[in-house]
Design an enzyme around this catalytic site. Structure first.
Site, PDB file in Angstrom:
ATOM      1  N   PHE A 156       0.843  -1.183   0.000  1.00  0.00           N
ATOM      2  CA  PHE A 156       0.000   0.000   0.000  1.00  0.00           C
ATOM      3  C   PHE A 156       0.892   1.252   0.000  1.00  0.00           C
ATOM      4  O   PHE A 156       1.872   1.319   0.748  1.00  0.00           O
ATOM      5  CB  PHE A 156      -0.944   0.026   1.205  1.00  0.00           C
ATOM      6  CG  PHE A 156      -1.968   1.105   1.084  1.00  0.00           C
ATOM      7  CD1 PHE A 156      -3.039   0.952   0.222  1.00  0.00           C
ATOM      8  CD2 PHE A 156      -1.835   2.295   1.762  1.00  0.00           C
ATOM      9  CE1 PHE A 156      -3.977   1.965   0.058  1.00  0.00           C
ATOM     10  CE2 PHE A 156      -2.766   3.313   1.612  1.00  0.00           C
ATOM     11  CZ  PHE A 156      -3.837   3.151   0.748  1.00  0.00           C
ATOM     12  N   ASP A 202       1.301  -4.239   8.887  1.00  0.00           N
ATOM     13  CA  ASP A 202       0.165  -3.355   8.647  1.00  0.00           C
ATOM     14  C   ASP A 202      -1.085  -4.236   8.577  1.00  0.00           C
ATOM     15  O   ASP A 202      -1.220  -5.067   7.675  1.00  0.00           O
ATOM     16  CB  ASP A 202       0.374  -2.581   7.341  1.00  0.00           C
ATOM     17  CG  ASP A 202      -0.719  -1.544   7.089  1.00  0.00           C
ATOM     18  OD1 ASP A 202      -1.817  -1.682   7.656  1.00  0.00           O
ATOM     19  OD2 ASP A 202      -0.472  -0.599   6.308  1.00  0.00           O
ATOM     20  N   TYR A 211     -11.362   2.471  10.376  1.00  0.00           N
ATOM     21  CA  TYR A 211     -12.554   2.806   9.590  1.00  0.00           C
ATOM     22  C   TYR A 211     -12.993   1.716   8.635  1.00  0.00           C
ATOM     23  O   TYR A 211     -14.026   1.847   7.973  1.00  0.00           O
ATOM     24  CB  TYR A 211     -12.361   4.119   8.825  1.00  0.00           C
ATOM     25  CG  TYR A 211     -11.168   4.186   7.895  1.00  0.00           C
ATOM     26  CD1 TYR A 211     -11.224   3.655   6.619  1.00  0.00           C
ATOM     27  CD2 TYR A 211     -10.001   4.817   8.299  1.00  0.00           C
ATOM     28  CE1 TYR A 211     -10.142   3.734   5.769  1.00  0.00           C
ATOM     29  CE2 TYR A 211      -8.907   4.916   7.458  1.00  0.00           C
ATOM     30  CZ  TYR A 211      -8.979   4.370   6.191  1.00  0.00           C
ATOM     31  OH  TYR A 211      -7.894   4.452   5.357  1.00  0.00           O
ATOM     32  N   LYS A 212     -12.266   0.614   8.569  1.00  0.00           N
ATOM     33  CA  LYS A 212     -12.670  -0.469   7.676  1.00  0.00           C
ATOM     34  C   LYS A 212     -13.529  -1.467   8.447  1.00  0.00           C
ATOM     35  O   LYS A 212     -14.668  -1.182   8.791  1.00  0.00           O
ATOM     36  CB  LYS A 212     -11.430  -1.124   7.070  1.00  0.00           C
ATOM     37  CG  LYS A 212     -10.550  -0.178   6.249  1.00  0.00           C
ATOM     38  CD  LYS A 212      -9.360  -0.913   5.663  1.00  0.00           C
ATOM     39  CE  LYS A 212      -8.300   0.010   5.084  1.00  0.00           C
ATOM     40  NZ  LYS A 212      -8.761   0.763   3.922  1.00  0.00           N
ATOM     41  N   ARG A 224     -12.644  -4.770  -7.062  1.00  0.00           N
ATOM     42  CA  ARG A 224     -12.439  -5.333  -5.734  1.00  0.00           C
ATOM     43  C   ARG A 224     -13.763  -5.339  -4.974  1.00  0.00           C
ATOM     44  O   ARG A 224     -14.438  -4.318  -4.869  1.00  0.00           O
ATOM     45  CB  ARG A 224     -11.397  -4.509  -4.967  1.00  0.00           C
ATOM     46  CG  ARG A 224     -10.963  -5.138  -3.656  1.00  0.00           C
ATOM     47  CD  ARG A 224      -9.945  -4.271  -2.943  1.00  0.00           C
ATOM     48  NE  ARG A 224     -10.563  -3.070  -2.378  1.00  0.00           N
ATOM     49  CZ  ARG A 224      -9.986  -2.314  -1.443  1.00  0.00           C
ATOM     50  NH1 ARG A 224      -8.775  -2.600  -1.003  1.00  0.00           N
ATOM     51  NH2 ARG A 224     -10.593  -1.238  -0.979  1.00  0.00           N
TER      52      ARG A 224
END
Length: 405
Positions: A123, A192, A217-218, A364
Site C-alpha cells: 500500500f 500493517d 474505519y474499515k 475489488r
C-alpha cells in the site's frame, strides 16, 4: 441460487447482526474494506458525547467521562482481536503517522542498520513513509518480490515492513514464517493490519511480531477517518523511542515540564490530544465486532466469498480472479481483473451494488460478514452477469469516483 442463498441466510448464526447496522435500502454494500457501515448505536453515543459530556460537563469530562484514558481503553478492546495483550495496543493518530513512529523506533533499536525491506505494490503510504525517512538520510528502502523476501533479508535490514493482507489482491502473508525469518536475520518486523483487523484472526504475540498498525474505519466500523491503532510487543516497551514526542506521550503530561520524558509502555506512542469524538465512535464499532467474535466473522467471510464464486459460475460469469483460490490464503475480499474494471465498477454502483476499483484494472469486492447476506452474493452475481451480457458498462458515461483505501 437465490433460493439456496435464502436458506443459508436463515441458518446463518450471524444473521441478526445485520439489523445492528444502518444500511441504505436497496444497496448491496461490498466496500466495507474501504469504509465499514454505520453501527446503529454510534449516533446516540456521539450525541451523548456532544450533548452531555462536552455540552454540559465541558472540560470536567476529561475526568468524569474518563476521556483521558479513551485511547488506552479502546486500544485494550482491540488487542484481543489481533492476538495482543491489552497494554500492548493504543489508539492514536492515523496509520501513516503510526508507521512513521514505528519505523523510526525500529531504526533506533537496530543501530548500524538502515534498510527497510518491503515489497513492490505494497500500500502506497507504507512505502511513502519509508521514502520520507530515506530523504532525511535515516533509512534506505529495499523492495523484493513476495517469493524473494526471505532471501533479501541480510545484515543491513533493520525492519521488515509488510501489509498482512494485500489491499489490492487480498493475498495474505504467512506472518509467523516471515517474522521468524526476519528475526533470524537480526531484523524487526512491522505488520500493517489495515485489511486484517476485525475481519480475520490475527495472533501477533503467537507469531512473535514486534510492531503492528491498523486502521479503524474499515472492518472495525469506526467511521470515515477513524483513528488508527498501534501495537508494540511488551518486550520492546522500555527500548521504544519514537520521534513525535508530543505532550500526551510524556510520563507526566500535566506536570508541564520543559524536558520530555517518555510515558511507560505503549503510552509513549501518543502525541497530541486524542480526537475524542472519533475515538468514541470507534469504540462502538470495536464493541460490536468483539461481541460478534472475529472467528465467527472469518468463518462467514470465507463462506460468503466461496458462495459468491459458485454464484458467478452458475451465472456463467468468467472473470480473472487475482485473489488466491484458497480462501484461507486471502483476506475478506475477492479481486478480479478486467480491462474495463473501472467502468464495470461504476455500472454496478449505478445498480446499487457498491464495490470499488483499484488501478489499473482490478474490481475489488469486500465482504464484511457482520452485515452482508448470502442473498447479497446471489444478487451481486446476477447484476454482474447482466452488466457484462448487456454491455451497459460500455455505453454509460461515468464520472470519476475517488479511490479510497
Amino acid at each position: 441460487m437465490l433460493e439456496r442463498a435464502r436458506e443459508l441466510d436463515t441458518a446463518d448464526p450471524l444473521a441478526d447482526y445485520r439489523d445492528r447496522f444502518d444500511l441504505p435500502e436497496g444497496v448491496i454494500y461490498l466496500d466495507g474494506n474501504s469504509l465499514g457501515a454505520l453501527p446503529k448505536t454510534t449516533p446516540d453515543r456521539l450525541a451523548q458525547v456532544i450533548g452531555e459530556e462536552w455540552g454540559h460537563d465541558l472540560i470536567k469530562s476529561w475526568n468524569t467521562a474518563d476521556w483521558i484514558s479513551l485511547p488506552q481503553r479502546v486500544g485494550g478492546k482491540i488487542a484481543p482481536l489481533i492476538g495482543a495483550q491489552s497494554h500492548e495496543v493504543i489508539v492514536a493518530d492515523s496509520v501513516s503517522v503510526n508507521l512513521f513512529k514505528l519505523i523510526s523506533a525500529a531504526l533506533a533499536m537496530n543501530p548500524g542498520r538502515k534498510v527497510i525491506l518491503s515489497e513492490p505494490g505494497n500500500f502506497p503510504t507504507d512505502l511513502y513513509m519509508i521514502q520520507g525517512l530515506e530523504k532525511q538520510g535515516l533509512a534506505t528502502q529495499r523492495l523484493a518480490a513476495r517469493d524473494a523476501l526471505v532471501d533479501a533479508l541480510d545484515e543491513d535490514v533493520a525492519l521488515l515492513l509488510l501489509t498482512h493482507v494485500h489491499y489490492k489482491t487480498g493475498e495474505k502473508h504467512d506472518m509467523a514464517s516471515l517474522t521468524k525469518a526476519a528475526h533470524e536475520a537480526g531484523a524487526l518486523v512491522l505488520w500493517d493490519l489495515s485489511h486484517t483487523g476485525g475481519a480475520m484472526p490475527v495472533e501477533l504475540n503467537e507469531c512473535a511480531a514486534d510492531f503492528a498498525v491498523g486502521c479503524g474505519y474499515k472492518y472495525l466500523n469506526g467511521g470515515p477517518g477513524a483513528p488508527a491503532y498501534a501495537f508494540v510487543a511488551e518486550r520492546h516497551h522500555e527500548a521504544l523511542e519514537q520521534p513525535l514526542s508530543g505532550w500526551m506521550g510524556h510520563a507526566q503530561p500535566f506536570a508541564f515540564d520543559d524536558d520530555y520524558q517518555p510515558a511507560p509502555g505503549v503510552d509513549r506512542l501518543l502525541c497530541g490530544t486524542a480526537p475524542i469524538l472519533s475515538v468514541a465512535a470507534l469504540e462502538e464499532g470495536v464493541d460490536l465486532v468483539a461481541e460478534i467474535g472475529v472467528d465467527r466473522l472469518w468463518e462467514k467471510s470465507r463462506a460468503l466469498s466461496e458462495f459468491f464464486r459458485e454464484c458467478l459460475s452458475e451465472a456463467g460469469v468468467k472473470l480473472d480472479l487475482v485473489s488466491p483460490e484458497d480462501a484461507y490464503h486471502r483476506g475478506s475480499q475477492l479481486s478480479f481483473r478486467h480491462e474495463d474494471a473501472y467502468a464495470l465498477c461504476q455500472a454496478l454502483i449505478a445498480r446499487g451494488v457498491i464495490g470499488d476499483f483499484r488501478a489499473p484494472d482490478v474490481l475489488r469486492l469486500g465482504f464484511a460478514p457482520a452485515y452482508l447476506r448470502f442473498e447479497d452474493m446471489a444478487e451481486t452475481a446476477r447484476h454482474l452477469a447482466e452488466v457484462l451480457e448487456s454491455g451497459e458498462w460500455r455505453q454509460a458515461e461515468f464520472s470519476e469516483r475517488a479511490a479510497v483505501t
